[in-house]
Write an enzyme that holds these catalytic residues in place. Sequence first.
Site, PDB file in Angstrom:
ATOM      1  N   HIS A 125       7.726  -9.882   2.863  1.00 34.70           N
ATOM      2  CA  HIS A 125       9.059  -9.827   2.233  1.00 34.70           C
ATOM      3  C   HIS A 125       9.483  -8.422   1.816  1.00 34.70           C
ATOM      4  CE1 HIS A 125       6.799 -10.837  -1.404  1.00 34.70           C
ATOM      5  NE2 HIS A 125       7.767 -10.048  -1.890  1.00 34.70           N
ATOM      6  N   HIS A 184      10.900  -3.362  -4.044  1.00 36.18           N
ATOM      7  CA  HIS A 184       9.599  -3.108  -3.158  1.00 36.18           C
ATOM      8  C   HIS A 184       9.423  -3.869  -1.777  1.00 36.18           C
ATOM      9  CE1 HIS A 184       8.579  -7.158  -5.445  1.00 36.18           C
ATOM     10  NE2 HIS A 184       8.165  -7.559  -4.286  1.00 36.18           N
ATOM     11  N   GLU A 210       3.645  -4.237  -2.510  1.00 39.10           N
ATOM     12  CA  GLU A 210       3.078  -5.488  -2.790  1.00 39.10           C
ATOM     13  C   GLU A 210       2.240  -5.794  -1.704  1.00 39.10           C
ATOM     14  OE1 GLU A 210       5.552  -8.835  -3.500  1.00 39.10           O
ATOM     15  OE2 GLU A 210       4.028  -9.829  -4.655  1.00 39.10           O
TER      16      GLU A 210
HETATM   17 CO    CO Z   1       7.335  -9.556  -4.033  1.00 38.05          CO
END
Ligand code: CO
Length: 134
Positions: free
Chosen positions: A7, A79, A130
């Site tokens: 994502h 992020h 991440e």
């Molecule tokens: Co995230």
Amino acid sequence: MLGRLNHVAIAVPDLAAASAVYRDTLGARVTEPQALPEHGVTVVFIDVGNTKIELLEPLGEGSPIAAFLAKSPSGGMHHVCYEVDDILAARDHLKASGARVLGDGSPRIGAHGKPVLFLHPKDFQGTLVELEQA
Ligand code: CO
């Protein structure tokens, strides 16, 4: 080591308003808000087929995205999340390569119920990264 893009996360000051933009203006399906107190955020996800968009709103005092929103009050890209097969092996490889892992370096359980880690943006072209164990 690096897997698919899981994502892209966008920090927003008002999750309901941002969800309405994605749902009503962009015609996307938006999940119900999910509070993640241990991460200091409330999230929704939008599945766009090849990846997801995560909208993040601060939750509680000292949210990790509060400073970001103070600098970018209307929100912004926060992020990117990449999948890895083995998060501990990925962490050890990254640390051995000199990359900084945020926090105490232990994976925490993220929004998908899977272990996640965050990597220092200064080591990755100014982008918070991440990692999620797929
Ligand atoms: Co995230």
